[in-house]
Design a protein around this motif. Structure first.
Motif, PDB file in Angstrom:
ATOM      1  N   ILE A 146       0.854  -1.127   0.048  1.00 50.76           N
ATOM      2  CA  ILE A 146       0.011   0.099   0.071  1.00 50.76           C
ATOM      3  C   ILE A 146       0.795   0.828   0.078  1.00 50.76           C
ATOM      4  O   ILE A 146       2.190   1.437   0.389  1.00 50.76           O
ATOM      5  N   GLY A 147       0.376   2.418  -0.554  1.00 53.36           N
ATOM      6  CA  GLY A 147       0.901   3.704   0.084  1.00 53.36           C
ATOM      7  C   GLY A 147       1.893   3.828  -1.017  1.00 53.36           C
ATOM      8  O   GLY A 147       2.899   5.011  -1.104  1.00 53.36           O
ATOM      9  N   GLN A 148       1.874   3.383  -2.246  1.00 58.70           N
ATOM     10  CA  GLN A 148       3.110   3.435  -3.470  1.00 58.70           C
ATOM     11  C   GLN A 148       2.420   3.761  -4.587  1.00 58.70           C
ATOM     12  O   GLN A 148       2.803   4.350  -5.716  1.00 58.70           O
ATOM     13  N   GLY A 149       1.503   4.177  -4.421  1.00 56.02           N
ATOM     14  CA  GLY A 149       0.708   5.002  -5.253  1.00 56.02           C
ATOM     15  C   GLY A 149      -0.339   4.380  -6.103  1.00 56.02           C
ATOM     16  O   GLY A 149      -1.191   4.994  -7.516  1.00 56.02           O
ATOM     17  N   ASN A 168      -2.603   8.846  -2.318  1.00 48.01           N
ATOM     18  CA  ASN A 168      -1.425   7.667  -2.089  1.00 48.01           C
ATOM     19  C   ASN A 168      -1.436   7.161  -1.299  1.00 48.01           C
ATOM     20  O   ASN A 168      -0.697   5.836  -1.084  1.00 48.01           O
ATOM     21  N   ASP A 191      -5.800   3.000  -1.708  1.00 51.67           N
ATOM     22  CA  ASP A 191      -5.814   1.528  -1.739  1.00 51.67           C
ATOM     23  C   ASP A 191      -7.244   0.776  -1.073  1.00 51.67           C
ATOM     24  O   ASP A 191      -7.043   1.850   0.448  1.00 51.67           O
TER      25      ASP A 191
END
Lengths: 260, 397, 295, 187, 413
Positions: B227-230, C54, C75
């Motif tokens: 997660i959090g990588q775009g 993000n 996400d």
């Protein structure tokens, strides 16, 4: 845990309820011989399910008085507690809380916490009376296991309440601290010395914190229709004669209690 | 890849099985533990927690086992290798999320320290009664990898193996230990970090906007992202397509779920591991796993001394089951003896793969816990003497 | 990844396109459903709060609102019934820099997920919980929920609901939430403001968005169509910021109090954890559980 | 044996149509009838269909392989289920909601303004019952009497009258159509 | 004993399988149902909520499935017959308490309407992939009984049978139905109460001081008691002796734990119900259960048209498994064909009992639909032609699999 058995024994006696009508589902393993002296039906059930199991017992036979004793209430059983309170299922929940801060009332507790209390070392505990009260429990109280007289009187009083009553008992639990020898009595005494009776205090203000003495006493005492009451009223209204009310109408069983 | 030094406590240590499991996890690169304490698994968590600050691992003690595994799955998507540890009743509560882990193809490890069941059972006594549960306990179809260690050293080694399998195949992997091994204290040799092989997470390497969370490679394993990588991906426990979007037709069910079986079934030869003792000329083969296999070794030795050609097959991976090897042995041997600390679970698999070729003797849970080599010896003797072929399992009482 | 929304010329582009999965439209929600409004408020809040999308993970459970994660371009995780908070807790603890949002329904969060709700609030896990309260289990066809008002009908209370509903703000407050607000999906601007505030808060924040199911709840209870219900909430909502949460019960077709009720500070789980960590590190190794000695 | 498919979208009473016809056939005509359904997750507007197998003897295999009759009340329903129809089948469709393609094989098609009729009667919710009326008249799967008995117990008490009216409207329209068809073999 | 007329809604109905099971429970004398809504089982619980209050049965919608099953076990011990209703994910949550119920030898009925799995899967469509879970889903060793009905009428009849078996053997009974049967509507005839046999609870009637809650009768099943009768029950989910007291030593495990499995294994012949047709001289025997057995019929007919000798064996009770019967059939037939809506579960037990004498062909289906009968017919044909003994399961490649993985098929939204 014998102090809880003693309190139950005295409380049931004071409430004047026939012992055979009492069922105690519990996730704390009580010693069979001790339970036999109580003269009640006892069930040791999976962790956290005492209230759900008790709900079944009560609805299966509304004449029973059900006293779920919960050690894992604050963890696995939390959901059953809030929903039981909301429904106002007629149960007397004895919640055995063995949480202890490193400090209470500014004094160091007799031991620094073991890794496995019901909460991690750095967490705050629930304010159980407040939680119960906010969900609709009709009776909330807190005592330490050393407040034997008060605890028994509370049990007697709560047994004659209609609805979900909750008594939080601060006592070292068997699961978490058994490895620490001799801690039980020491800790109890510590609880006792560092608590202060605050009857009728707003449950919002009785959280256990490291800085204050522990507030004990009776905090909530109110009246609300129980689940079975509402069930009967609503179905009688809608179905008329086709519906037979569940269980016998409420009996007044007051003895020593001063229900408000 | 080699292990990260931070987690590897290189050296020779006296550890019990639980502690070895925690060390194995840290050595394998596990950096998140979601837990709920339950006897007899508590020391795994204790060890992990004690070592967490220096290793840079995190943990959380959740409100129950349901949420413990849910948190592990969540943590795994952050890129941290994650595990939880429990015992029978807790494993039962985890069953729903085992299914979620399968469906989200989330790598994680579940260590189950078995004790006597059902219900609350005997929490401090060893048993092997959850073996079938690991394979079948969640609803719907799935395949799992389960390892059964028999010593603290194996607790360490197999835990690393478990993490490697889980990353390689993107599945939850179970370590099916028991209270006996968990409490047994023995010397555990922890090698230097550069001698420990670690399977790293297989990350997606293509263009960002063409990432599909469930687009499989030739082995049916999709590469993962954190997660959090775009990537802003979506995953769901519902039946889904490559995009992770729910589609609820039977075609999609087939497309989604059948490969979940294949990715394990097709890799059986790469996953399955057994250890054999004197099977070459064995007339009686004892098939065992976990703690029981310790007693088996002793019994085999004694049997050989008394002139019986006995051999042993120890299952390192109980799931997937080493079907082919068991069939081969059944054809060669006269009889197979299966001692288990339960009332008949893995013996059913042995029966299925025996194809009626050898008599199968089942020795159920003795009263002596894991140390019942005398009973096993007696069973071997009886098995070697029974000449007529029987169909079905012959239970030794 | 983030594209600036093109406002000129191309009229057909949805203003929230960069935060929604346009390839999944149309969504499954029924006409008259308010969940979409809550999603719009949320996406607007995300922009207003100036958070990099993000870094946001959104977790949903099961049910109509449980599908939100599937339509929001972050996400996003669609997990099991009742467990999104537990799943999100794992994310937050393992990855403290991630902004975690749980977006789910009343049945999911309050019934089966009640335990995780109270425990996450107690721990003060840093996450925003958006609870769309539609008074009923809608996805499964209209069963009674722990938020169904007394005497209201549902398929599993064919003779009227006999259980009083949860007062969600009161429960959230009593278990430890640091930010609690309630709006109906009619109050789209105020809801957006609350969500913006809550997103900027550290700790367990709860925003209840009331949006009765226009399909089952209104039909079984004969409350008219979506417009009728909107009219009802327009006329029967009272805004009382700072109201004591114990006064926020919802009855059957009674006045509903909305507003921001709780906004306080408590150390979050991660803050407590870090404090513990630094204590442990300064005190040296934690002694317990370190039995295995070097040979 | 007859295999019947009702198709439309959620909220049109597609499942209920299957239940009413099935109940009429199995309880009042003493045949065997198995109804099964499938629907999407959303309550309203999703694709929805029910399948009914009516037989003189026990229904062993309960699903449709080649439908003899397709009752289509939405374009999506028609598009999805037309290909499974038997070449000798019968197609009943709401003429305002479905635009059929060229007919295959010997399929007979009937256009029914069911929703329009229902609106004329006061509530488009009974369009499915108009369809059922037509269905009863034109096919011989269930008897008129059986349907008249099954209908009142399958709808809310308040709506019985409206439903019976809708049924009659469809039934009469069906009789006319049957007569017309007797005159010219194909429509 | 005859059923209490109050709960029997005598008449002819056109209802779905879920509702029929609900009516069956009421007819069997079920007086308490705790449930939690989950597709596709809700109709059964709704039927109880609707009819229950009129016939003296109490219902409660609990906060989750863990609560539901705990509540019914509690209610059973207060003396009433109980049931809970769920589907896959809920069933997984109940596993801990199913083992607990088995340990306490608590009679109750669990209706599981299976759907496509794993995890959330396909909630509105069918599956048969919880079969092994019903046998092995809880930790520790236990045995229970699972029944797989194939029609709404059977949902009614076998729900009553399930209650009877529960009382007779003091154990949890699983009704392993599925979405197809649950949502299938057919005629259901509910007879007069005096035509319905119900098994009363085997209650202890002797003096209170002599009561031992886990002392077995000759058939290994102990007499039951209920709370509130002054018997001073001490009941624990821990391994216990005849008094119900927890044992400290593993030595007791084989003595008392053993009986939990033996009371089912040794009474197997009385419990197992099978439906067998044309197996005597069959080359191929189709083994199936639940909805698959109805679907298989079509495949069998198609195969018989081609002149293949096919027999059918339907497992009405899937657990306990008919080991000996299967073993016997394996000696006679060339092959078993097992169609199930999963990727291989009950087929493992068929293969086990075949002991290498007959080939075993699995016709898999992942769920969200039923088999194409042509697949079953083809599998039968393939099995009939194969003269070699083949080791290992033969997995038939279905049309669905081919079309999805080989046919250039594109998934659509």
């Amino acid at each position: 845990m014998n102090s809880i058995i003693d309190a139950l024994d005295k409380g049931i006696e004071m409430a004047g309820i026939a012992r055979k009508r009492i069922s105690v589902p519990s996730d704390i393993p009580f010693d069979p011989d001790a339970v036999k002296t109580l003269g009640v039906d006892y069930f040791q059930i999976p962790r956290g399910r005492a209230i759900a199991f008790g709900t079944g017992l009560k609805l299966g036979n509304p004449d029973l008085k059900v006293i779920p004793v919960a050690g894992d209430l604050m963890t696995l059983g939390g959901n059953h507690f809030v929903h039981g309170s909301r429904r106002n299922m007629e149960l007397l929940v004895i919640c055995v809380n063995n949480f202890v801060y490193k400090n209470i009332g500014g004094k160091p507790a007799p031991f620094t916490q073991a890794v496995f209390s019901p909460y991690s070392t750095f967490e705050e505990p629930f304010n159980f009376p407040h939680l119960g009260n906010s969900c609709g429990a009709v009776y909330t109280a807190r005592w330490t296991a050393l407040h034997a007289e008060e605890l028994a009187a509370s049990i007697a009083e709560a047994l004659n309440k209609r609805g979900l009553s909750m008594i939080e008992v601060l006592a070292p639990g068997p699961n978490y601290y058994r490895s620490i020898d001799g801690i039980e009595s020491e800790l109890l005494q510590f609880y006792f010395n560092n608590s202060v009776v605050k009857n009728n205090e707003d449950p919002r203000n009785v959280a256990i914190t490291p800085d204050e003495k522990i507030a004990v006493g009776k905090f909530t005492d109110k009246e609300r229709p129980t689940f079975i009451d509402s069930y009967n009223v609503q179905h009688s209204k809608m179905l008329g004669d086709k519906f037979t009310p569940h269980g016998s109408p409420p009996k007044v069983e007051k003895l020593g209690g001063k229900n408000g | 890849m080699k292990a990260d030094k931070a987690g590897v406590l290189t050296g020779s240590h006296v550890l019990n099985g639980n502690q070895a499991c925690a060390e194995g996890a840290l050595a394998a690169g596990c950096r998140f533990l979601g837990l709920y304490p339950i006897v007899p698994s508590i020391e795994v968590s204790e060890r992990f927690l004690a070592r967490a600050p220096e290793v840079g691992a995190t943990f959380i003690q959740m409100e129950d086992e349901i949420s413990a595994l849910a948190a592990v799955l969540g943590a795994s998507w952050t890129g941290k290798k994650s595990m939880t540890v429990t015992s029978g009743p807790g494993l039962s509560l985890m069953m729903e999320h085992l299914g979620l882990g399968i469906m989200l193809e989330t790598p994680c490890v579940i260590a189950d320290i078995q004790s006597v069941g059902p219900g609350l059972g005997l929490p401090t006594h060893a048993a092997q009664g959850d073996m079938m549960q690991a394979r079948w306990g969640s609803h719907g179809d799935y395949e799992i990898v389960a390892l059964a260690p028999s010593s603290p050293q194996e607790m360490f080694d197999f835990t690393i193996k478990a993490f490697n399998f889980s990353e390689r195949y993107r599945i939850p992997v179970a370590i099916m230990s028991d209270a006996y091994v968990a409490q047994l204290e023995e010397t555990v040799v922890i090698p230097p970090a550069d001698q420990i092989n670690i399977e790293t997470r297989r990350y997606y390497e293509g263009a960002k906007d063409s990432y599909l969370p469930f687009k499989r490679d030739k082995d049916f394993v999709p590469p993962m992202v954190d997660i959090g990588q775009g990537y802003r991906f979506h995953v769901t426990g519902l039946t889904h397509d490559d995009r992770g979007y729910p589609i609820m037709f039977e075609e999609c069910q087939e497309y989604n779920v059948h490969p979940l079986m294949w990715k394990v079934r097709n890799a059986v030869d790469k996953i399955v591991e057994v250890q054999e003792t004197n099977t070459d000329d064995a007339e009686v083969v004892v098939i065992s796993y976990g703690a029981t296999s310790r007693a088996v070794l002793k019994a085999i030795k004694q049997a050989r001394e008394s002139g019986i050609k006995a051999g042993g097959l120890k299952l390192v991976t109980v799931w997937p089951f080493p079907e082919k090897r068991v069939t081969e042995l059944a054809k060669k041997a006269k009889a197979i003896v299966v001692p288990e600390m339960n009332f008949g679970q893995i013996v059913l698999e042995v029966e299925r793969n025996g194809y009626g070729e050898a008599n199968i003797f089942f020795l159920p849970h003795g009263d002596k816990g894991a140390e019942y080599s005398e009973d096993i010896l007696a069973a071997i003797k009886r098995a070697s003497q029974t000449s007529e072929a029987k169909s079905g399992i012959i239970e030794i009482s | 990844m983030m594209e600036t929304p093109k406002t000129d010329e191309k009229q057909e582009i949805h203003p929230m396109e960069n935060l929604l999965r346009m390839d999944r439209m149309p969504h499954i929600w029924c006409p008259t459903c308010g969940i979409g409004l809550a999603v719009t408020a949320f996406t607007a809040a995300l922009e207003k709060a100036n958070i990099d999308p993000n870094t946001v993970s959104i977790v949903s459970g099961i049910g109509c609102t449980g599908r939100v994660a599937g339509y929001v371009k972050l996400d996003s995780f669609h997990t099991t019934h009742g467990r999104p908070i537990a799943f999100a807790t794992g994310i937050k603890v393992a990855s403290p820099k991630t902004k975690v949002v749980v977006f789910s329904g009343d049945g999911d969060l309050m019934a089966i997920g009640g335990n995780h709700f109270i425990h996450a609030a107690r721990r003060n896990i840093d996450m925003l919980v958006v609870c769309v309260n539609n008074f009923i289990y809608a996805m499964t066809g209209g069963q009674v929920a722990p938020t169904t008002p007394l005497a209201a009908y549902a398929t599993t209370s064919p003779y009227g609901c006999v259980e009083p509903p949860f007062n969600i703000p009161y429960l959230a407050e009593s278990s430890g939430a640091v930010y609690v607000a309630r709006w109906t999906t009619l109050h789209i601007r105020r809801l957006t403001n609350s969500l913006t505030e809550a997103l900027q808060k550290t700790g367990f924040s709860v925003v209840e968005a009331i949006s009765p199911c226009g399909m089952y709840y209104s039909r079984i209870n004969r409350l008219g169509d979506g417009l009728d219900m909107m009219r009802f909430y327009h006329d029967n909502v009272e805004i009382r910021h700072g109201e004591d949460t114990k006064n926020l019960d919802i009855g059957f077709q009674t006045k509903i109090i909305c507003g921001k009720f709780v906004d306080r500070e408590r150390p979050s789980y991660n803050e407590r954890y870090n404090q513990w960590l630094s204590e442990v590190k300064t005190a040296g190794r934690h002694s317990k559980g370190q039995k295995g000695s070097k040979k | 044996m007859a295999e019947i498919r009702f198709a439309g979208y959620g909220g049109q009473g597609i499942i209920r149509s299957g239940i009413i016809a099935g109940r009429a056939a199995s309880i009042y005509d003493n045949k065997h009838a198995t109804m099964s359904q499938s629907f999407g997750p959303e309550a309203r507007g999703g694709a929805c269909s029910s399948q009914l197998v009516v037989s003189e003897s026990k229904v062993l295999y309960p699903y449709i392989t080649n439908s003899d009759i397709l009752v289509a009340m939405s374009q999506a329903g028609y598009d999805k289920f037309e290909p499974e129809m038997s070449e000798q089948g019968m197609l009943l469709y709401d003429e305002d909601l479905v635009k059929p393609k060229q007919l295959r094989g010997n399929i007979t098609a009937y256009a029914i303004p069911a929703t329009r009729f229902a609106e004329e009667l006061g509530n488009k919710i009974v369009a499915n019952v108009v369809m059922l009326g037509f269905f009863t008249a034109i096919t011989e799967v269930v008897s008129h009497d059986a349907m008249k008995k099954a209908l009142p117990e399958s709808v809310p008490e308040k709506a019985v009258e409206l439903n019976l009216k809708a049924f009659d409207r469809g039934y009469n329209f069906g009789l006319e159509a049957a007569k017309k068809q007797g005159d010219s073999k194909k429509n | 004993m005859k059923a209490d007329p109050r709960g029997v809604l005598t008449g002819v109905y056109y209802i779905d399988g879920d509702v029929a099971a609900g009516y069956g429970a009421l007819a069997a004398g079920c007086k308490f149902v705790a449930g939690y809504p989950i597709t596709p089982s809700t109709e059964a619980f709704e039927a109880i909520c609707h009819r229950g209050p009129q016939v003296g049965a109490v219902f409660i919608q609990m906060e989750d499935e863990l609560g539901s099953i705990s509540a019914i076990i509690g209610a059973t011990w207060s003396g009433v017959k109980t049931m809970t209703i769920t589907s896959g994910p809920g069933y997984s949550l109940m596993q801990e308490c199913i083992g607990f119920g088995a340990m306490l030898e608590t009679p109750f009925v669990l209706l599981n309407i299976q759907r496509g799995g794993p995890s959330t899967g396909v909630p509105t469509k069918t599956g048969q992939a919880d079969m092994m879970q019903s046998r092995w889903g809880s930790h520790g060793d236990y045995e229970l009984i699972a029944i797989a009905p194939e029609s709404p009428q059977e949902m009614f009849d076998y729900t009553i049978k399930a209650f009877n078996l529960a009382e007779k053997y003091r154990c949890p009974i699983m009704i392993m139905s599925d979405e197809c049967v649950g949502h299938m509507t057919e005629k259901v005839v509910i007879p007069e109460a005096d035509k319905i046999e119900v098994e009363p609870r085997r209650l202890y009637t002797g003096p209170a001081e002599d009561y031992l809650p886990f002392k077995p009768e000759p058939d290994l099943v102990p007499k039951m008691a209920k709370a509130g009768d002054g018997l001073k029950l001490y009941i624990t989910g821990q391994t216990h002796d005849e008094r119900g007291y927890p044992v400290k030593d593993a030595e007791y495990k084989s003595k008392y734990g053993r009986r939990l499995v033996d009371k089912i294994r040794l009474n197997k012949d009385k419990i197992i119900e099978l439906k067998e047709e044309g197996t005597d001289n069959a080359d191929v025997i189709v083994v199936s259960y639940g909805i698959s057995s109805r679907v298989a019929i079509k495949g069998v007919e198609l195969a018989r048209e081609k002149g293949i000798k096919v027999g059918t064996l339907r497992l009405v009770t899937v657990w306990p498994f008919p080991d000996e019967k299967m073993s016997e059939l394996a000696k006679k037939a060339k092959a078993f064909v097992v169609p199930e809506i999963n990727y291989g579960q009950v087929v493992y037990d068929v293969a086990r009992c075949a002991h290498g004498r007959a080939n075993v062909v699995l016709v898999p289906h992942g769920g969200a639909g039923v088999h194409n009968p042509n697949d079953i017919a083809d599998a039968i044909e393939m099995a009939a032609k194969e003269d070699k003994k083949i080791e290992g399961l033969i997995e038939f490649k279905t049309r669905l699999e081919k079309s999805v993985f080989e046919g250039g098929f594109k998934l659509k939204e």
